[in-house]
Design an enzyme around this catalytic site. Sequence first.
Site, short mmCIF file in Angstrom:
data_model
loop_
_atom_site.label_atom_id
_atom_site.label_comp_id
_atom_site.label_asym_id
_atom_site.label_seq_id
_atom_site.Cartn_x
_atom_site.Cartn_y
_atom_site.Cartn_z
N SER A 97 -4.32 -23.09 54.78
CA SER A 97 -3.90 -21.70 54.97
C SER A 97 -2.37 -21.61 55.03
CB SER A 97 -4.58 -21.12 56.21
OG SER A 97 -4.49 -19.73 56.24
N ASP A 222 -13.93 -16.31 50.53
CA ASP A 222 -12.73 -16.17 51.37
C ASP A 222 -12.15 -14.77 51.24
OD1 ASP A 222 -10.35 -16.48 52.78
OD2 ASP A 222 -9.90 -18.44 51.90
N HIS A 250 -13.09 -18.63 54.63
CA HIS A 250 -11.76 -19.23 54.78
C HIS A 250 -11.82 -20.62 55.42
CE1 HIS A 250 -7.46 -19.12 54.76
NE2 HIS A 250 -7.36 -19.20 56.08
#
Length: 273
Positions: A97, A222, A250
């Site tokens: 991320s 996601d 995610h």
Amino acid sequence: MYYVQASDGVHLAVYDYNSKGEDIVFLIHGWPLSSKIYEYQLNPLIEKGYRVVTMDLRGFGESDVPACGYSYDQMADDIYQVAQACKLDCFVLVGFSMGGAVALRYMNKFQGYGVKKLFLLSAAAPMWTKRQGYPYGLTCDYVNSLIRQAAVDRAQLAYEFSHKYLFACPKSNTIINWFGDIALSASGIGTIQTAISLRDEDGRKDLKSVCVPTVIIYGKKDAVVTKELIMLQHREIKGSVLYTLENSAHGIMYDELERFNNIFLKELACLKK
């Protein structure tokens, strides 16, 4: 766990597992979490003989919480300081991320010092938000709403992040709450300041700086990092390999845990051949 001092004096919490292992994997977490998110990768990596280094980014986990210094440049410098202190000169760099975006800035700012392979996991790169001439990612208004929520009800933000956005596959409330607790363990300052960086940083030049084998893994479901961002990474990083986890959101390191670990270990093993 021990501390490494950053270039601006901030103390960064570092965890060094199986320090005698010859092949090194350096894991960088994302927003608003900590190094604990990699718990279910540690044992498989150690069992395969890897040395695993993780860190808590400034403002998160056990690291110091400065009032400022949350730019990608500074956090990339933090990675460099840890690499220097731990004598990491030939390692695999993994970023999840926001950690993926910071890892890319490291590749650019330090010419990929010491990195022999790069893993981008649901990476929020090159820019997380839309702007003129860049129609990808989330809106600035949405990210601003996250920043406002972090300022007045960060507990609710951590709850919603873990319950709504991390997982697509059914999970027990216990594990979801555990990830929520990791998010809540972050500092308020770190949560807000890194969200501002996520909103504003431009990492398009970072993508073009990558010149090592790169593996991109993302979840098809996601809603935090859009498919358009992933495809942009794949196009801009020459020779990159893309894996799609069809049933993941995610939190790909846990959503399809077995499949993710199999892909991860297989791609790491390629370096040993």
